[in-house]
Design a protein around this motif. Structure first.
Motif, mmCIF file in Angstrom:
data_model
loop_
_atom_site.group_PDB
_atom_site.id
_atom_site.type_symbol
_atom_site.label_atom_id
_atom_site.label_comp_id
_atom_site.label_asym_id
_atom_site.label_seq_id
_atom_site.Cartn_x
_atom_site.Cartn_y
_atom_site.Cartn_z
ATOM 1 N N ARG A 31 0.845 -1.184 0.000
ATOM 2 C CA ARG A 31 0.000 0.000 0.000
ATOM 3 C C ARG A 31 0.887 1.243 0.000
ATOM 4 O O ARG A 31 1.741 1.388 0.879
ATOM 5 N N ARG A 33 1.062 5.132 0.496
ATOM 6 C CA ARG A 33 0.289 6.228 1.076
ATOM 7 C C ARG A 33 0.574 7.507 0.280
ATOM 8 O O ARG A 33 1.586 7.607 -0.416
ATOM 9 N N PRO A 34 -0.340 8.449 0.378
ATOM 10 C CA PRO A 34 -0.086 9.696 -0.363
ATOM 11 C C PRO A 34 1.084 10.451 0.266
ATOM 12 O O PRO A 34 1.385 10.273 1.447
ATOM 13 N N VAL A 113 8.175 1.293 7.349
ATOM 14 C CA VAL A 113 8.894 2.231 8.199
ATOM 15 C C VAL A 113 7.882 3.120 8.927
ATOM 16 O O VAL A 113 6.710 3.159 8.567
ATOM 17 N N THR A 114 8.339 3.780 9.942
ATOM 18 C CA THR A 114 7.439 4.645 10.699
ATOM 19 C C THR A 114 6.901 5.747 9.789
ATOM 20 O O THR A 114 7.643 6.325 9.005
ATOM 21 N N GLY A 115 5.592 5.942 9.894
ATOM 22 C CA GLY A 115 4.971 6.995 9.103
ATOM 23 C C GLY A 115 4.517 6.524 7.734
ATOM 24 O O GLY A 115 4.006 7.305 6.936
ATOM 25 N N SER A 116 4.670 5.219 7.474
ATOM 26 C CA SER A 116 4.298 4.723 6.146
ATOM 27 C C SER A 116 2.824 4.362 6.068
ATOM 28 O O SER A 116 2.319 4.058 4.996
ATOM 29 N N GLY A 117 2.134 4.399 7.220
ATOM 30 C CA GLY A 117 0.685 4.144 7.192
ATOM 31 C C GLY A 117 0.274 2.798 7.746
ATOM 32 O O GLY A 117 -0.805 2.309 7.428
ATOM 33 N N LYS A 118 1.113 2.203 8.592
ATOM 34 C CA LYS A 118 0.763 0.892 9.165
ATOM 35 C C LYS A 118 -0.458 1.015 10.062
ATOM 36 O O LYS A 118 -1.426 0.261 9.927
ATOM 37 N N THR A 119 -0.387 1.987 10.978
ATOM 38 C CA THR A 119 -1.484 2.154 11.922
ATOM 39 C C THR A 119 -2.740 2.635 11.197
ATOM 40 O O THR A 119 -3.850 2.202 11.508
ATOM 41 N N TYR A 120 -2.516 3.480 10.209
ATOM 42 C CA TYR A 120 -3.654 3.970 9.430
ATOM 43 C C TYR A 120 -4.344 2.781 8.745
ATOM 44 O O TYR A 120 -5.567 2.678 8.727
HETATM 45 P P1 ADP Z 1 2.882 4.293 10.903
HETATM 46 O O1 ADP Z 1 1.933 3.605 11.771
HETATM 47 O O2 ADP Z 1 3.389 3.437 9.829
HETATM 48 O O3 ADP Z 1 3.980 4.913 11.638
HETATM 49 P P2 ADP Z 1 0.716 6.034 10.434
HETATM 50 O O4 ADP Z 1 -0.326 5.052 10.108
HETATM 51 O O5 ADP Z 1 0.705 6.560 11.805
HETATM 52 O O6 ADP Z 1 2.128 5.465 10.130
HETATM 53 O O7 ADP Z 1 0.635 7.152 9.339
HETATM 54 C C1 ADP Z 1 1.265 8.378 9.454
HETATM 55 C C2 ADP Z 1 0.370 9.455 8.941
HETATM 56 O O8 ADP Z 1 0.057 9.283 7.597
HETATM 57 C C3 ADP Z 1 -0.944 9.496 9.665
HETATM 58 O O9 ADP Z 1 -1.273 10.817 9.916
HETATM 59 C C4 ADP Z 1 -1.925 8.910 8.689
HETATM 60 O O10 ADP Z 1 -3.208 9.485 8.796
HETATM 61 C C5 ADP Z 1 -1.323 9.259 7.365
HETATM 62 N N1 ADP Z 1 -1.593 8.226 6.390
HETATM 63 C C6 ADP Z 1 -0.991 7.068 6.322
HETATM 64 N N2 ADP Z 1 -1.460 6.341 5.288
HETATM 65 C C7 ADP Z 1 -2.398 7.093 4.694
HETATM 66 C C8 ADP Z 1 -3.271 6.886 3.569
HETATM 67 N N3 ADP Z 1 -3.246 5.756 2.851
HETATM 68 N N4 ADP Z 1 -4.114 7.851 3.244
HETATM 69 C C9 ADP Z 1 -4.146 8.974 3.959
HETATM 70 N N5 ADP Z 1 -3.368 9.227 5.024
HETATM 71 C C10 ADP Z 1 -2.488 8.306 5.401
#
Ligand code: ADP
Ligand code: MG
Length: 882
Positions: A31, A33-34, A113-120
């Protein structure tokens, strides 16, 4: 796999190693992310719905001098920046939810990696619920009507599941209600608006094939793994009523001392070798809201712990476990069967892994602090495990997979060792800053795709005859219908005949008698009682009627049931036959397989034999060829020899021809000489005869002639005045010193008492010619005696020259003959003349031959020549090759 209840469910014990050999690769999805901001450089391009391409950022390219090129990575599916949470769920998590409802385990984790959208991806954000809330929602949508009452299923402390009876469950429920006065019951609590949005996805999903004759219950656990310690996020920490740990809003209090740090948990293996967190809280939830509320509770606790303990949340793994217990209903279809062996538990683990980066990101946005070596050990172990697994599967090796090296891998060991469906969502941030880390993530993801996991076997719940729940419902409806038809009571709630009757019961009139003359009260009472009596009769009748009807319905049902049972029996018989047939066919297959193996073995042996023969053939052919070569060589050698021999033969032929010619010439000369001598004699004779006539004219002439002839004779006494040809090449050098003679005097010679004896100075006297003497001399003389025609003994000195032959021997060539003669004075003049003039050539010739034989002269010696033995020196020692 995780079948917690299976220890308690010997009815269907799944084998340790799955019996099916079907395997599926780990499903890896990507996936993207933007980008956060528009002016950020991008390093990822989605090429197709399965492939992405990585471009090295400009800065890096320049620095590393073209070391990085564009690389493509393929996945099961790639989700671009426009993918919605719902679309992702459809593809990635929905099949896993369907599996859990059908008793199969699943594991889904997000990696990146951190910030790549895992939690999202996993949790989502308000309005955009992630995979977790959607999975919960789908589960409850599917099993909603078939959920068991709370506390009917009860987890034991050994990863198993028990079934409580109705009464115990009820007591537990009452206890819970009394304990939880206000909070804890999410049903009674208002849902936090923070996540209300996340759990109400518009697209409500539902799984097919939910077993309606089973009862279901959902349990959730939520754990966090940090620094290789496991913490239970749902654990109820004892509340100090005086010092509450956090205020009502869930915000932690500032004071660190008031915070009770969580206790770490340990992993245990159940009797089916499945790993579980010992003593981990498992909360039974009855709705999506309740489940998500529990999740949120854990999430809050996690946040507090991270803040209080100054931990970095990106370095922790969170695991949300959804356990689904299901058991068949009893024969009535009302309650769960009181048999814990019939309980089946499946689980879905949703894992939000820690950031995979090697560098530590500080909380301050943008500033990165490189901490070489600060690698998340659990992720390292995960990578190693995947690597070893892949190697084992691809190379057929049996290396030990180091699951135990970290809690994360140890907990999920059975997914890889046993069976289950494993899926991974690789999250990537396309920003160029992350390029190098993303590259590593891609490599890991690519490797993970090559690992295969055993496919879970289908295990349909087999309780009693299917459709109990429905059948019971149908029966109730049928009964009501019939009762209605007969106008009888249907059930307690709807207005029935019975109710009407009860309502039409005449109330009893006041029974107080006003006086002795009161004749109203009693008759009224009697009337009312009579009425009641009548109604009672009616009711009894109605009751009997209904009972009868019920009986008939039941009998009907019974007969139905009987016929159905018969049908089932029949089907079972058929099934048995089919099974027998299958068994027979299996045996046949086994036999054929054996045969084919045997034949393969034979083919193998034949192949080997053929190889050996071919090898033999090759070597023999080689030998043949070499022999042919040799033969040809020998043939050509022979031909060469032949031509050489022919050359030699013609050579010697030519030579001998010349020799013969020479001899003939010599003989001719000699003969001419003799002829001349005879002519001369004849002339002299003529002169003598004519002397008388011309006596005075020439008186000196005969003597002169006479003198002349001997003079000439002395000058050339040889019968061959020209002498034999001499080969100057082989002549001995005369300049070396005076001539040396070999004086050959045969022992047979007679001493003649002559006065004049030949005296040869410097001579070697021999009585037989010998090689040694010949080699030292260059002249040869043979003293030969013979009886002349007049009977006198004549001595001849036959002289010759010694030559070295080509073969290394000696040869004598005769050059001269001196004749010594004694004669009687009477006949002297006549005889002398006759001897001097020489008799005819014939005896001379014979003498020659005799002398030659006696001298054993070797004229010429050549090995292999056809010269007779008489021409060779006897005792000639050395023979040399020509
Ligand atoms: P991780 O858990 O990998 O460290 P996060 O899930 O916390 O990353 O994502 C970091 C930021 O990016 C969050 O603010 C999240 O809302 C945003 N983000 C991540 N993936 C997407 C997505 N596919 N579409 C929109 N926003 C996203
Ligand atoms: Mg995160």
């Amino acid at each position: 796999m995780f079948r917690q209840a299976k220890g308690k469910t010997p009815r269907r014990p799944p084998p340790k190693k799955p019996s099916n050999n079907q395997k599926d690769p780990v499903g890896v999805y990507c996936r993207v992310r933007p980008l956060g901001a528009e002016d950020v450089e991008c390093c990822i391009e989605v090429i197709s719905n399965t492939t992405i391409q990585l471009h090295a950022p400009d800065g890096l390219k320049a620095n590393r001098n073209g070391e990085f090129k564009e690389t493509q990575y393929s996945f099961k599916k790639v989700f671009g920046i426009k993918t919605t949470q719902g679309e992702l769920f459809e593809d990635v998590a929905k099949p896993l939810v369907e599996d859990i409802i059908h008793c199969k385990n699943g594991l889904l984790f997000t990696y990146g990696v951190t910030g790549s959208g895992k939690t999202y991806t996993m949790t989502g954000s308000p309005g955009q619920g992630g995979l977790l809330p959607r999975s919960l929602d789908m589960i409850f949508n599917s099993i909603g009507p078939y959920q068991a009452k709370r506390y009917v299923f009860k987890p034991d402390d050994k990863n198993g599941m028990e079934v409580q009876n109705q009464v115990d469950a009820l007591l537990d429920r009452q206890k819970r209600d009394s304990q939880t006065t206000v909070p804890k019951t999410p049903t009674t609590r208002r849902i936090d608006p923070e996540f209300a949005d996340m759990i109400s996805p518009v697209e409500a999903c539902k799984a097919d094939g939910v077993d309606e004759d089973s009862s279901y219950s959902v349990f959730v656990s939520y754990i966090e793994i940090y620094n290789n310690y496991i913490y239970d996020l749902l654990e109820e920490t004892p509340i100090d009523p005086i010092k509450p740990k956090w205020n009502g809003a869930g915000t932690p209090l500032r004071n660190n001392t008031e915070f009770i740090p969580p206790q770490s948990k340990i992993l245990r293996e159940d009797q089916n070798h499945n790993m579980y967190v010992a003593g981990c809280t498992e909360v039974e939830v009855k709705s999506t809201e309740e489940a998500f509320e529990v999740f949120w509770r854990g999430q809050k606790k996690r946040r507090i712990a991270n803040t209080q303990l100054n931990r970095e949340s990106s370095r922790s793994h969170s695991v949300f476990i959804i356990k689904l217990a299901q058991a068949p209903l009893d024969a009535d279809g009302d309650n769960v069967l009181q048999d814990k062996n019939q309980v089946n538990v499946s689980q879905l683990c949703l894992v939000d892994l820690a950031g995979s980066e090697r560098t530590s990101r500080t909380r301050a946005e943008g500033s990165r602090l490189r901490e070489a070596g600060n690698i998340n050990q659990s992720l390292m172990t995960l990578r190693t495990c995947i690597e070893v697994l892949r190697e084992n599967q691809m190379c057929g090796t049996n290396k030990m997979v180091p699951y135990r090296d970290s809690k994360v891998t140890h907990l999920f060991k059975n997914y890889f060792d046993g069976e289950g469906k494993v899926r991974m969502v690789v999250c990537v941030n396309p920003k160029a800053d992350d390029y190098e880390e993303t590259l590593l993530v891609m490599r890991f993801a690519e490797m993970t795709q090559e690992v295969e996991v055993a496919r879970p076997i289908d295990r349909p719940i087999c309780g009693f005859a299917a459709g109990r729940r429905q059948r019971n419902q149908a029966f109730k409806e049928e009964l009501t219908r019939r009762l209605e038809e007969r106008g009888g009571p249907v059930d307690g709630e709807s207005p029935t005949v019975l109710n009407q009757l009860l309502q039409s019961f005449p109330p009893l009139p006041p029974c107080e008698i006003s006086g002795p003359n009161d004749d109203v009260t009693l008759p009224r009472l009697i009337e009312a009682l009579e009425k009641r009596h009548k109604i009672r009769h009616m009711m009894i009748e109605e009751y009997n009627k209904t009972a009868k009807m019920l009986k008939s319905v039941l009998q009907e049902q019974d007969s139905n049931l009987l016929s159905k049972e018969n049908f089932i029996q029949e089907q079972r018989g058929k099934l048995g036959e089919k099974e027998k047939m299958i068994q027979n066919q299996k045996n046949e297959i086994d036999r054929l397989e054996k045969k084919s193996r045997m034949l393969e073995y034979k083919i193998d042996i034949l192949q080997k034999t053929t190889n050996i023969y071919e090898e033999d053939k090759r070597s023999l052919q080689q030998e043949l060829e070499s022999r042919e070569h040799r033969l040809q060589r020998e043939m050509s050698e022979k031909r060469r020899m032949e031509t050489r021999m022919q050359g030699i033969v013609t050579d010697s032929k030519l030579k001998w021809e010349k020799e013969c010619e020479r001899r003939v010439n010599a003989k001719q000369l000699e003969m001419q000489n003799k002829l001349w001598v005879k002519d001369e004699k004849l002339k002299q004779l003529k002169a003598i005869v004519t002397e008388g006539k011309t006596e005075n004219r020439q008186p000196q002439r005969p003597s002169r002639e006479k003198d002349k002839v001997p003079a000439k004779r002395s000058a050339s006494p040889s019968p061959v005045p020209t002498g034999p040809p001499v080969r100057p090449l082989h002549r001995r050098s005369h300049s070396a010193g005076g001539e040396r003679w070999v004086d050959h005097k045969p022992t047979t010679n007679v001493d003649l008492d002559t006065v004049l004896q030949p005296n040869i100075p410097n001579a070697i006297t021999v009585n037989a010619p010998n090689e040694k003497a010949l080699s030292k001399c260059d002249k040869y003389v043979l003293t030969h005696q013979e009886v002349a025609s007049d009977g006198e003994i004549q001595t001849k000195l036959i002289k010759g020259e010694v030559f070295k032959t080509r073969g290394g021997g000696q040869a004598v060539q005769f050059t001269d003959i001196e004749t010594l003669k004694q004669e009687n004075p009477v006949a002297a003049s006549r005889k002398r003349r006759s001897s001097e003039t020489g008799p005819d050539g014939e005896p001379m010739e014979g003498d020659w031959t005799d002398v030659e034989t006696r001298c054993s002269v070797a004229l010429e010696m050549r090995a292999g020549s056809n010269l007779g033995p008489g021409y060779q020196h006897h005792g000639y020692p050395k023979r040399r090759k020509p």
